[in-house]
Design a protein around this motif. Structure first.
Motif, mmCIF file in Angstrom:
data_model
loop_
_atom_site.group_PDB
_atom_site.id
_atom_site.type_symbol
_atom_site.label_atom_id
_atom_site.label_comp_id
_atom_site.label_asym_id
_atom_site.label_seq_id
_atom_site.Cartn_x
_atom_site.Cartn_y
_atom_site.Cartn_z
ATOM 1 N N GLY A 104 0.580 -0.895 0.072
ATOM 2 C CA GLY A 104 0.434 -0.252 -0.254
ATOM 3 C C GLY A 104 0.360 1.421 0.292
ATOM 4 O O GLY A 104 2.031 1.611 0.189
ATOM 5 N N SER A 105 -0.145 1.832 -0.482
ATOM 6 C CA SER A 105 0.861 3.634 -0.547
ATOM 7 C C SER A 105 -0.472 4.469 0.339
ATOM 8 O O SER A 105 -0.890 4.988 -0.002
ATOM 9 C CB SER A 105 1.845 4.047 -1.564
ATOM 10 O OG SER A 105 0.249 4.127 -2.798
ATOM 11 N N ASN A 425 14.683 6.207 9.006
ATOM 12 C CA ASN A 425 15.666 5.261 8.111
ATOM 13 C C ASN A 425 16.315 6.034 6.922
ATOM 14 O O ASN A 425 15.823 6.793 6.383
ATOM 15 C CB ASN A 425 14.501 4.520 7.293
ATOM 16 C CG ASN A 425 15.053 3.190 7.070
ATOM 17 O OD1 ASN A 425 16.075 2.532 7.063
ATOM 18 N ND2 ASN A 425 14.599 3.089 5.348
ATOM 19 N N ALA A 426 17.621 5.471 6.706
ATOM 20 C CA ALA A 426 18.660 5.701 5.375
ATOM 21 C C ALA A 426 19.325 5.064 4.941
ATOM 22 O O ALA A 426 20.668 4.992 5.424
ATOM 23 C CB ALA A 426 19.173 7.414 6.339
ATOM 24 N N PRO A 427 18.729 4.149 4.362
ATOM 25 C CA PRO A 427 19.553 3.359 3.610
ATOM 26 C C PRO A 427 20.265 3.506 2.707
ATOM 27 O O PRO A 427 20.236 4.514 1.826
ATOM 28 C CB PRO A 427 18.355 1.736 3.479
ATOM 29 C CG PRO A 427 17.382 2.854 2.661
ATOM 30 C CD PRO A 427 17.364 4.108 3.559
ATOM 31 N N ASN A 428 21.362 2.989 2.521
ATOM 32 C CA ASN A 428 22.293 3.297 0.949
ATOM 33 C C ASN A 428 22.037 2.361 -0.204
ATOM 34 O O ASN A 428 22.670 1.167 0.391
ATOM 35 C CB ASN A 428 23.614 4.084 1.092
ATOM 36 C CG ASN A 428 24.115 4.396 0.161
ATOM 37 O OD1 ASN A 428 23.926 4.494 -1.096
ATOM 38 N ND2 ASN A 428 25.387 4.514 0.287
ATOM 39 N N PRO A 429 21.239 2.667 -1.351
ATOM 40 C CA PRO A 429 20.934 3.460 -1.961
ATOM 41 C C PRO A 429 19.564 3.688 -1.199
ATOM 42 O O PRO A 429 18.609 3.166 -0.586
ATOM 43 C CB PRO A 429 20.912 3.149 -3.111
ATOM 44 C CG PRO A 429 20.759 1.107 -3.414
ATOM 45 C CD PRO A 429 21.658 1.308 -2.181
ATOM 46 N N VAL A 430 19.232 4.656 -1.777
ATOM 47 C CA VAL A 430 17.852 5.461 -1.368
ATOM 48 C C VAL A 430 16.365 4.607 -2.031
ATOM 49 O O VAL A 430 16.758 3.758 -2.731
ATOM 50 C CB VAL A 430 17.331 6.980 -2.265
ATOM 51 C CG1 VAL A 430 16.037 6.989 -1.910
ATOM 52 C CG2 VAL A 430 18.638 7.881 -1.661
ATOM 53 N N GLY A 433 9.906 6.057 -1.156
ATOM 54 C CA GLY A 433 8.612 5.489 -0.695
ATOM 55 C C GLY A 433 9.020 4.957 1.410
ATOM 56 O O GLY A 433 8.377 4.792 1.963
ATOM 57 N N SER A 434 10.127 4.298 1.218
ATOM 58 C CA SER A 434 10.857 3.940 2.468
ATOM 59 C C SER A 434 12.175 5.048 3.816
ATOM 60 O O SER A 434 11.909 5.357 4.227
ATOM 61 C CB SER A 434 11.162 2.666 2.162
ATOM 62 O OG SER A 434 12.301 1.997 3.529
ATOM 63 N N SER A 435 12.575 5.563 2.718
ATOM 64 C CA SER A 435 13.756 6.329 2.937
ATOM 65 C C SER A 435 13.480 8.033 3.665
ATOM 66 O O SER A 435 12.291 8.203 3.391
ATOM 67 C CB SER A 435 14.954 7.198 2.066
ATOM 68 O OG SER A 435 15.317 5.346 1.530
ATOM 69 N N PRO A 451 10.029 0.219 8.334
ATOM 70 C CA PRO A 451 9.128 0.158 6.971
ATOM 71 C C PRO A 451 8.821 -1.134 6.586
ATOM 72 O O PRO A 451 7.994 -0.687 5.409
ATOM 73 C CB PRO A 451 10.452 0.797 6.472
ATOM 74 C CG PRO A 451 12.074 0.018 7.099
ATOM 75 C CD PRO A 451 11.794 0.825 7.776
ATOM 76 N N SER A 452 9.002 -1.442 7.043
ATOM 77 C CA SER A 452 8.632 -3.168 6.843
ATOM 78 C C SER A 452 7.157 -3.284 7.761
ATOM 79 O O SER A 452 6.991 -2.646 8.681
ATOM 80 C CB SER A 452 9.470 -4.424 7.004
ATOM 81 O OG SER A 452 10.961 -4.248 5.965
#
Length: 496
Positions: A104-105, A425-430, A433-435, A451-452
């Motif tokens: 969903g979003s 949440n700051a994952p690499n790569p971006v 919808g989650s970062s 995010p999950s």
């Protein structure tokens, strides 16, 4: 003068019918605006699958709509507003495959600044919050929140082994392992529309509200550069978006309350051989006992299930076939299993049937940790997901024996924090919808706005409500999060 921010950036989908949540005792009224056409989504006249958790006599559409109304009622009980919050919703075909799916979003349809009672000048607040603060509907021609959810999930073609949505709204009923609960997804997504969103572009770093500072700009902070996002250039924000673990939230209420919700981080602790010993990042499972209360120590055995699955897409170590070829060796040991092919709960249950005392699942991707989602009330052993590199290291040393503990790291920082501040949440790569617009997934126990999907969080808001207080929401008295102002705030960069 009130300024509108987002109407040109987010396309509104106008609805034809409103369905009010049964919310007589709530401080806020949240309405669901049905965007689906005749015969689809919320209007689907078909009888639901008997195993989907619907109520007797429901059509599939009515069953779906009830879940949304429950989510609306829950948010209404938490927040204060004398202006009705309108959430437009639809069940649409979204991205899905055998291994992944967009569930969903959601997001706000508008944002406003410089309205009556605005906490800060030249600062953008999403419409539901701005209306609440202004005590008036700043635009009664536009709804507040847009949401959509993946109708394709019910076709059984998304996520291998998933039969469709679970529509029960009772958190005391275990979610079947082959179904995905809708209520936690809806509850989470409406939270984004209510204000759990940065209003910055994750790719350009630019504010989505033009020259007006998004409310989050006062609380997103990079501990490496020692800058708030409102004081950064676009390029600096782009760098900060992927600067894990240094992107944090500096709001006073979130950080004051964090010790009440967060504990020490879950870790896979390797004690032998000495060459690979240490504490390794791990993801807790949504099923089985907690490693915080039920730690397990044992020798590791790599599972061999004797099959690479249909079409040879799996590995003999993915634990999806039972009984295991080496079940006798697994009995009484910690089972090491590869991620992939079947869901996490199936892997752990198969290992339990073989007599394993615990399970470690190694990621099959070079970065990140396995999500460890799933549900099975019969699982009685703990499990953790670890990085691919951790799994590879263990496998390379099995010949000499590997001993591990599935537990938590005693002392030090709380899970999901940095310098005493709650991480974002700051994952690499971006991850679009989650970062940024989520708490960090290493928070432990799990939080609603990670995010999950957290399959067991049907109605709990943990640190989400203090964050809403930080940005200006007034919450109902029974849900008010107090902080005394005398004890030092654990966040060293806390903002007023």
């Amino acid at each position: 003068m009130t300024a509108r921010m987002l109407s040109a950036a987010i396309a509104a989908i106008m609805g034809t019918a409103l369905f009010a949540a049964p919310n007589a005792q709530a401080a806020a009224v949240v309405q669901i605006s049905n965007q689906d056409g005749a015969g689809e989504g919320f209007n689907d006249p078909a009888a639901p699958n008997a195993a989907a958790g619907c109520q007797a006599g429901d059509t599939l559409g009515a069953c779906r709509l009830r879940v949304f109304q429950v989510a609306a009622e829950q948010w209404g009980r938490l927040l204060n507003s004398n202006v009705t919050i309108v959430v437009q919703a639809a069940m649409n075909p979204l991205t899905c495959s055998g291994t992944s799916a967009v569930l969903g979003s959601a997001g706000p349809l508008d944002a406003f600044s410089d309205f009556p009672n605005a906490p800060r000048a030249n600062t953008a607040y999403v419409s539901a919050l701005a209306n609440s603060l202004a005590a008036e509907d700043l635009d009664d021609t536009t709804n507040d929140i847009n949401t959509q959810f993946n109708v394709t999930l019910d076709a059984g073609t998304c996520l291998n082994g998933t039969a469709g949505w679970w529509y029960s709204t009772d958190p005391s009923i275990p979610v079947p392992a082959d179904r995905t609960p809708l209520l936690p997804v809806v509850f989470h997504e409406i939270g984004h529309g209510l204000g759990f969103t940065a209003l910055y572009s994750a790719t350009s770093g630019a504010s989505l509200t033009g020259s007006v500072v998004p409310a989050w700009g006062y609380y997103l902070y990079d501990t490496e550069t020692a800058k708030l996002w409102k004081d950064m250039t676009n390029a600096e924000r782009v760098a900060s978006t992927i600067n894990d673990p240094d992107l944090v939230w500096t709001g006073p209420r979130v950080n004051k309350q964090s010790p009440k919700f967060l504990g020490p981080p879950a870790k896979l602790i390797i004690t032998a051989p000495a060459a690979i010993s240490g504490n390794f990042d791990a993801q807790t499972a949504e099923f089985g006992p907690s490693v915080a209360t039920s730690p397990v120590t044992g020798d590791v055995v790599l599972v061999d299930d004797g099959s690479t699955g249909t079409g040879g897409t799996g590995t003999v170590n993915d634990g999806c076939e039972t009984p295991f070829v080496n079940a006798a060796a697994v009995s009484g040991k910690v089972a090491l299993i590869d991620r992939g092919t079947c869901n996490f709960a199936v892997k752990v249950k198969n290992a339990q049937l073989a007599g394993a005392t615990a399970v470690v699942i190694a990621n099959n991707a070079a970065t990140g940790l396995p999500g460890m989602a799933g549900s099975d009330a019969t699982i009685t052993i703990p499990s953790l997901g670890v990085a691919q590199a951790t799994g590879t290291s263990i496998k390379a040393n099995l010949g000499t024996g590997v001993t591990v503990t599935l537990g938590v790291q005693s002392g030090g920082a709380l899970a999901g924090t940095r310098s005493g501040c709650v991480r974002m949440n700051a994952p690499n790569p971006v991850q679009q919808g989650s970062s940024v617009s989520h708490f960090h997934p290493e928070a432990f126990p799990n939080l609603l706005m990670e995010p999950s999907l957290n399959r067991t969080i049907f109605d709990k808001v943990d640190l989400t409500l203090p964050l809403f207080e930080d940005i200006g929401w007034k919450v109902t008295p029974e849900n008010l999060f107090f902080f005394d102002g005398f004890d030092p705030n654990p966040c060293t960069a806390v903002q007023p």
